[in-house]
Enzyme design. Structure first.
Site, mmCIF file in Angstrom:
data_model
loop_
_atom_site.group_PDB
_atom_site.id
_atom_site.type_symbol
_atom_site.label_atom_id
_atom_site.label_comp_id
_atom_site.label_asym_id
_atom_site.label_seq_id
_atom_site.Cartn_x
_atom_site.Cartn_y
_atom_site.Cartn_z
ATOM 1 N N ASP A 12 6.703 55.582 46.221
ATOM 2 C CA ASP A 12 6.206 55.064 47.483
ATOM 3 C C ASP A 12 4.880 55.798 47.741
ATOM 4 O O ASP A 12 4.613 56.835 47.133
ATOM 5 C CB ASP A 12 7.235 55.357 48.580
ATOM 6 C CG ASP A 12 6.733 54.979 49.951
ATOM 7 O OD1 ASP A 12 6.203 53.872 50.104
ATOM 8 O OD2 ASP A 12 6.856 55.813 50.877
ATOM 9 N N LEU A 13 4.064 55.272 48.622
ATOM 10 C CA LEU A 13 2.765 55.909 48.894
ATOM 11 C C LEU A 13 2.768 56.734 50.187
ATOM 12 O O LEU A 13 2.677 57.972 50.172
ATOM 13 C CB LEU A 13 1.670 54.835 48.984
ATOM 14 C CG LEU A 13 0.280 55.346 49.370
ATOM 15 C CD1 LEU A 13 -0.333 56.154 48.229
ATOM 16 C CD2 LEU A 13 -0.640 54.184 49.733
ATOM 17 N N ASP A 14 2.901 56.016 51.312
ATOM 18 C CA ASP A 14 2.784 56.663 52.627
ATOM 19 C C ASP A 14 3.928 57.656 52.848
ATOM 20 O O ASP A 14 5.100 57.264 52.830
ATOM 21 C CB ASP A 14 2.833 55.586 53.738
ATOM 22 C CG ASP A 14 1.641 54.639 53.700
ATOM 23 O OD1 ASP A 14 0.516 55.103 53.504
ATOM 24 O OD2 ASP A 14 1.856 53.421 53.875
ATOM 25 N N THR A 20 -0.034 59.816 55.057
ATOM 26 C CA THR A 20 -0.579 58.772 55.932
ATOM 27 C C THR A 20 0.410 58.365 57.017
ATOM 28 O O THR A 20 0.012 57.679 57.964
ATOM 29 C CB THR A 20 -0.963 57.533 55.101
ATOM 30 O OG1 THR A 20 0.018 57.398 54.085
ATOM 31 C CG2 THR A 20 -2.334 57.663 54.493
ATOM 32 N N LYS A 48 8.827 53.655 59.222
ATOM 33 C CA LYS A 48 8.495 54.091 57.859
ATOM 34 C C LYS A 48 9.040 53.092 56.836
ATOM 35 O O LYS A 48 10.207 52.714 56.901
ATOM 36 C CB LYS A 48 9.048 55.488 57.596
ATOM 37 C CG LYS A 48 8.318 56.556 58.392
ATOM 38 C CD LYS A 48 8.771 57.956 58.009
ATOM 39 C CE LYS A 48 7.979 58.996 58.788
ATOM 40 N NZ LYS A 48 8.510 60.353 58.567
ATOM 41 N N GLY A 49 8.187 52.708 55.909
ATOM 42 C CA GLY A 49 8.600 51.791 54.852
ATOM 43 C C GLY A 49 8.637 50.334 55.290
ATOM 44 O O GLY A 49 8.913 49.449 54.494
ATOM 45 N N ARG A 52 3.794 45.999 58.444
ATOM 46 C CA ARG A 52 3.017 46.067 59.690
ATOM 47 C C ARG A 52 3.580 45.071 60.725
ATOM 48 O O ARG A 52 3.747 45.402 61.895
ATOM 49 C CB ARG A 52 1.555 45.735 59.377
ATOM 50 C CG ARG A 52 0.594 46.130 60.468
ATOM 51 C CD ARG A 52 -0.818 45.722 60.075
ATOM 52 N NE ARG A 52 -1.168 46.137 58.725
ATOM 53 C CZ ARG A 52 -2.168 45.632 58.020
ATOM 54 N NH1 ARG A 52 -2.961 44.719 58.542
ATOM 55 N NH2 ARG A 52 -2.409 46.049 56.779
ATOM 56 N N SER A 117 4.874 50.126 47.320
ATOM 57 C CA SER A 117 4.586 50.409 48.732
ATOM 58 C C SER A 117 4.562 49.137 49.565
ATOM 59 O O SER A 117 4.145 48.083 49.082
ATOM 60 C CB SER A 117 3.217 51.094 48.826
ATOM 61 O OG SER A 117 2.773 51.126 50.158
ATOM 62 N N ALA A 118 4.965 49.265 50.816
ATOM 63 C CA ALA A 118 4.904 48.126 51.747
ATOM 64 C C ALA A 118 3.492 47.920 52.295
ATOM 65 O O ALA A 118 3.206 46.926 52.952
ATOM 66 C CB ALA A 118 5.858 48.376 52.918
ATOM 67 N N ASN A 121 -2.745 48.396 52.429
ATOM 68 C CA ASN A 121 -3.892 49.296 52.234
ATOM 69 C C ASN A 121 -3.687 50.249 51.057
ATOM 70 O O ASN A 121 -4.450 51.206 50.901
ATOM 71 C CB ASN A 121 -4.128 50.118 53.511
ATOM 72 C CG ASN A 121 -4.498 49.246 54.706
ATOM 73 O OD1 ASN A 121 -5.470 48.505 54.648
ATOM 74 N ND2 ASN A 121 -3.723 49.317 55.777
ATOM 75 N N LYS A 148 11.225 46.261 52.474
ATOM 76 C CA LYS A 148 12.296 47.229 52.320
ATOM 77 C C LYS A 148 13.134 47.191 53.604
ATOM 78 O O LYS A 148 12.548 47.044 54.675
ATOM 79 C CB LYS A 148 11.719 48.657 52.146
ATOM 80 C CG LYS A 148 10.814 48.818 50.918
ATOM 81 C CD LYS A 148 10.077 50.154 50.974
ATOM 82 C CE LYS A 148 9.044 50.264 49.858
ATOM 83 N NZ LYS A 148 8.226 51.492 49.919
ATOM 84 N N GLU A 172 10.931 58.296 47.628
ATOM 85 C CA GLU A 172 10.786 57.622 48.933
ATOM 86 C C GLU A 172 10.958 58.582 50.098
ATOM 87 O O GLU A 172 11.802 59.469 50.039
ATOM 88 C CB GLU A 172 11.891 56.561 49.064
ATOM 89 C CG GLU A 172 11.447 55.142 48.851
ATOM 90 C CD GLU A 172 10.499 54.605 49.911
ATOM 91 O OE1 GLU A 172 10.315 55.229 50.971
ATOM 92 O OE2 GLU A 172 9.922 53.540 49.662
ATOM 93 N N ASP A 173 10.197 58.354 51.165
ATOM 94 C CA ASP A 173 10.388 59.163 52.386
ATOM 95 C C ASP A 173 11.052 58.376 53.505
ATOM 96 O O ASP A 173 11.313 58.934 54.568
ATOM 97 C CB ASP A 173 9.039 59.691 52.912
ATOM 98 C CG ASP A 173 8.186 58.568 53.484
ATOM 99 O OD1 ASP A 173 8.097 57.498 52.847
ATOM 100 O OD2 ASP A 173 7.623 58.749 54.582
HETATM 101 C C1 BG6 Z 1 4.485 51.601 54.642
HETATM 102 C C2 BG6 Z 1 4.549 52.549 55.812
HETATM 103 O O1 BG6 Z 1 4.198 52.300 53.472
HETATM 104 O O2 BG6 Z 1 3.485 50.618 54.858
HETATM 105 C C3 BG6 Z 1 4.775 51.777 57.100
HETATM 106 O O3 BG6 Z 1 5.611 53.471 55.615
HETATM 107 C C4 BG6 Z 1 3.686 50.733 57.247
HETATM 108 O O4 BG6 Z 1 4.800 52.667 58.177
HETATM 109 C C5 BG6 Z 1 3.671 49.820 56.025
HETATM 110 O O5 BG6 Z 1 3.899 49.967 58.415
HETATM 111 C C6 BG6 Z 1 2.572 48.768 56.095
HETATM 112 O O6 BG6 Z 1 1.337 49.396 55.981
HETATM 113 P P1 BG6 Z 1 -0.075 48.703 56.214
HETATM 114 O O7 BG6 Z 1 -1.044 49.715 55.674
HETATM 115 O O8 BG6 Z 1 -0.070 47.437 55.415
HETATM 116 O O9 BG6 Z 1 -0.192 48.452 57.674
HETATM 117 MG MG MG Z 2 6.736 55.919 52.874
#
Ligand code: BG6
Ligand code: MG
Length: 220
Positions: A12-14, A20, A48-49, A52, A117-118, A121, A148, A172-173
């Site tokens: 996972d990224l964030d 982030t 988280k995960g 948006r 990642s979800a 960005n 997820k 994963e966090d």
């Molecule tokens: C996930 C985050 O990785 O991405 C979420 O944990 C976030 O908190 C989701 O809402 C969507 O991200 P983005 O950058 O497309 O708004």
């Molecule tokens: Mg995450």
């Protein structure tokens, strides 16, 4: 520990590779304040995960607000613009401690690696922190139709790596991310508090607690 043959690693990224999660929180908090909705760090765990769109739906449910599609879309844009202001200043210093140690070790063993990642960005963030080249494939919020805890993101990643889902390890966090990894029959590694991520197969507070012996045991 589950014994596997060809092993793929999915990150996972964030909140796993970069911190982030705090920027997502600040951007949602700003919108929540504008809308007069009480939004705490504890509330942020559910974000988280989660995509948006789903985050905004949850926020509006918390505030008991029903809004037009146009207004909804406008707030999605506003939140993302605030988030991007934080992201634009990012560089390698924002990589969480010892993440590169783990990536380097896996790379040295020629282990296939994916980002799962979800976030829409994800790619620009990886470019900013100069980690893009570590990953054989990037599966992000632009590639999935189901968020997820649905396992879709990780199943696509496994397929693109050419590794059986049951032979993948996921870092994963997020609670939703651990549930997604478990639903995909992958080994789940929770990064964060054990009391939140108790459904994970393994748990570490952060990557500094992960030694190469743990990684090698998962690979062999
Ligand atoms: C996930 C985050 O990785 O991405 C979420 O944990 C976030 O908190 C989701 O809402 C969507 O991200 P983005 O950058 O497309 O708004
Ligand atoms: Mg995450």
């Amino acid at each position: 520990m589950k014994q596997m043959e060809a092993t793929g690693f999915i990150f996972d990224l964030d909140g796993v590779i970069v911190d982030t999660a705090k920027y997502h929180y600040l951007a949602w908090k700003k919108l929540a304040d504008e809308l007069g909705i009480d939004f705490t760090k504890e509330d942020n765990e559910q974000f988280k995960g989660v995509s948006r769109k789903r985050c905004l739906e949850i926020l509006l449910e918390m505030g008991g607000l029903t809004v037009s599609q146009e207004q909804f879309d406008q707030w999605m844009v506003e939140k993302n613009e605030d988030y991007l202001e934080y992201i634009n200043t990012m560089d390698e210093k924002e990589i969480l401690p010892d993440v590169v140690k783990v990536l380097d070790h896996l790379k040295s063993k020629h282990i296939p690696m994916a980002l799962g990642s979800a976030s829409k960005n994800a790619r620009p963030i990886l470019e900013k922190v100069k980690l893009l080249s570590y990953f054989d494939t990037i599966v992000d919020g632009n590639a999935v139709t189901k968020a997820k805890p649905d396992p879709e993101v990780f199943l696509i990643a496994a397929k693109q790596l050419g590794v059986a889902a049951g032979d993948c390890v996921v870092f994963e966090d997020a609670v939703a991310g651990i549930q997604a990894a478990n639903a995909a029959d992958m080994v789940s590694v929770g990064i964060g508090e054990q009391k939140i991520l108790f459904e994970a197969d393994h748990n570490f507070t952060n990557f500094t607690e992960i030694d190469v012996k743990f990684l090698d045991a998962l690979i062999n």
